[in-house]
Motif scaffolding. Structure first.
Motif, PDB file in Angstrom:
ATOM      1  N   LEU A  11       0.404  -1.309  -0.181  1.00 28.15           N
ATOM      2  CA  LEU A  11      -0.210   0.012  -0.313  1.00 28.15           C
ATOM      3  C   LEU A  11       0.691   1.257   0.871  1.00 28.15           C
ATOM      4  CD1 LEU A  11      -2.844   1.649   0.517  1.00 28.15           C
ATOM      5  CD2 LEU A  11      -2.171   1.242   3.103  1.00 28.15           C
ATOM      6  N   ALA A  12       1.674   1.371   1.198  1.00 26.51           N
ATOM      7  CA  ALA A  12       2.273   2.420   0.925  1.00 26.51           C
ATOM      8  C   ALA A  12       3.104   2.440  -0.127  1.00 26.51           C
ATOM      9  CB  ALA A  12       3.557   2.351   2.102  1.00 26.51           C
ATOM     10  N   ARG A  14       3.265   2.046  -3.559  1.00 29.29           N
ATOM     11  CA  ARG A  14       2.306   1.930  -4.347  1.00 29.29           C
ATOM     12  C   ARG A  14       2.224   3.692  -4.329  1.00 29.29           C
ATOM     13  NH1 ARG A  14      -0.957  -1.423  -7.377  1.00 29.29           N
ATOM     14  NH2 ARG A  14      -0.579  -3.486  -7.768  1.00 29.29           N
ATOM     15  N   TRP A  15       1.635   4.020  -3.119  1.00 29.46           N
ATOM     16  CA  TRP A  15       0.989   5.768  -2.880  1.00 29.46           C
ATOM     17  C   TRP A  15       2.377   6.599  -3.599  1.00 29.46           C
ATOM     18  CZ3 TRP A  15       2.793   8.807   0.779  1.00 29.46           C
ATOM     19  CH2 TRP A  15       2.437   9.946   0.961  1.00 29.46           C
ATOM     20  N   SER A  16       3.666   6.144  -2.995  1.00 30.88           N
ATOM     21  CA  SER A  16       5.118   6.921  -2.961  1.00 30.88           C
ATOM     22  C   SER A  16       5.056   6.580  -4.072  1.00 30.88           C
ATOM     23  CB  SER A  16       5.776   6.252  -1.918  1.00 30.88           C
ATOM     24  OG  SER A  16       6.081   4.809  -2.771  1.00 30.88           O
ATOM     25  N   MET A  20      -1.531   5.220  -6.929  1.00 31.52           N
ATOM     26  CA  MET A  20      -2.559   5.724  -6.416  1.00 31.52           C
ATOM     27  C   MET A  20      -3.144   6.775  -5.779  1.00 31.52           C
ATOM     28  SD  MET A  20      -2.455   3.117  -2.152  1.00 31.52           S
ATOM     29  CE  MET A  20      -4.590   3.172  -2.590  1.00 31.52           C
ATOM     30  N   SER A  21      -4.041   7.186  -5.786  1.00 32.88           N
ATOM     31  CA  SER A  21      -4.209   8.857  -5.217  1.00 32.88           C
ATOM     32  C   SER A  21      -4.232   8.715  -3.704  1.00 32.88           C
ATOM     33  CB  SER A  21      -5.214   9.170  -5.727  1.00 32.88           C
ATOM     34  OG  SER A  21      -6.518   9.467  -4.567  1.00 32.88           O
ATOM     35  N   ASN A  22      -4.162  10.408  -2.975  1.00 33.47           N
ATOM     36  CA  ASN A  22      -3.245  10.583  -1.865  1.00 33.47           C
ATOM     37  C   ASN A  22      -4.749  10.599  -1.084  1.00 33.47           C
ATOM     38  OD1 ASN A  22      -0.916  12.383  -2.523  1.00 33.47           O
ATOM     39  ND2 ASN A  22      -1.996  14.084  -2.282  1.00 33.47           N
ATOM     40  N   GLU A  24      -7.633   7.704  -2.170  1.00 32.04           N
ATOM     41  CA  GLU A  24      -7.603   6.529  -1.715  1.00 32.04           C
ATOM     42  C   GLU A  24      -6.139   6.088  -1.044  1.00 32.04           C
ATOM     43  OE1 GLU A  24      -7.777   5.180  -6.398  1.00 32.04           O
ATOM     44  OE2 GLU A  24      -5.418   5.769  -6.017  1.00 32.04           O
ATOM     45  N   TYR A  25      -5.603   6.285  -0.697  1.00 32.21           N
ATOM     46  CA  TYR A  25      -4.228   6.028  -0.466  1.00 32.21           C
ATOM     47  C   TYR A  25      -4.692   6.120   1.807  1.00 32.21           C
ATOM     48  CZ  TYR A  25       0.764   5.576   3.048  1.00 32.21           C
ATOM     49  OH  TYR A  25       1.224   5.506   3.673  1.00 32.21           O
TER      50      TYR A  25
END
Length: 103
Positions: A11-12, A14-16, A20-22, A24-25
């Motif tokens: 998850l982290a 994909r976000w970094s 994924m959008s802020n 979504e995170y």
């Protein structure tokens, strides 16, 4: 809470990496924390990032707390230095919060 097969690290990552959008995170983090819609005590929490005080100004200064931005440096520094016990807690909570902290 997370999509099947995802770990917190995934998850982290994909976000970094911008996959994924802020929003979504943040919603995934809220889900992991047990927050959900339909329960006022456990509703999702999203940070205040827009500067709504000036039309079209964009993002707020994240280097300062919301309280410092709304009250200003001079007032907060005065409250901190002249209190019985120096603290930066909002006025309605200050006595109760300080008593609990000191207990």
């Amino acid at each position: 809470a997370l999509p099947r097969g995802w770990s917190r690290v995934e998850l982290a990552t994909r976000w970094s990496e911008g996959r994924m959008s802020n929003l979504e995170y943040l919603m995934a983090l809220n889900t992991l924390a047990g927050r959900r819609f339909g329960d006022a005590a456990l509703h999702p929490i999203l940070p205040w990032v827009s500067d709504l005080s000036v039309k079209g100004s964009g993002w707020r200064d994240l280097s300062k707390s919301k309280f410092r931005l709304t009250r200003g440096d001079v007032q907060l520094d005065m409250l901190y230095s002249h209190g019985q016990h120096p603290h930066h807690v909002t006025e309605p909570l200050s006595d109760l919060s300080l008593s609990i902290y000191l207990a």
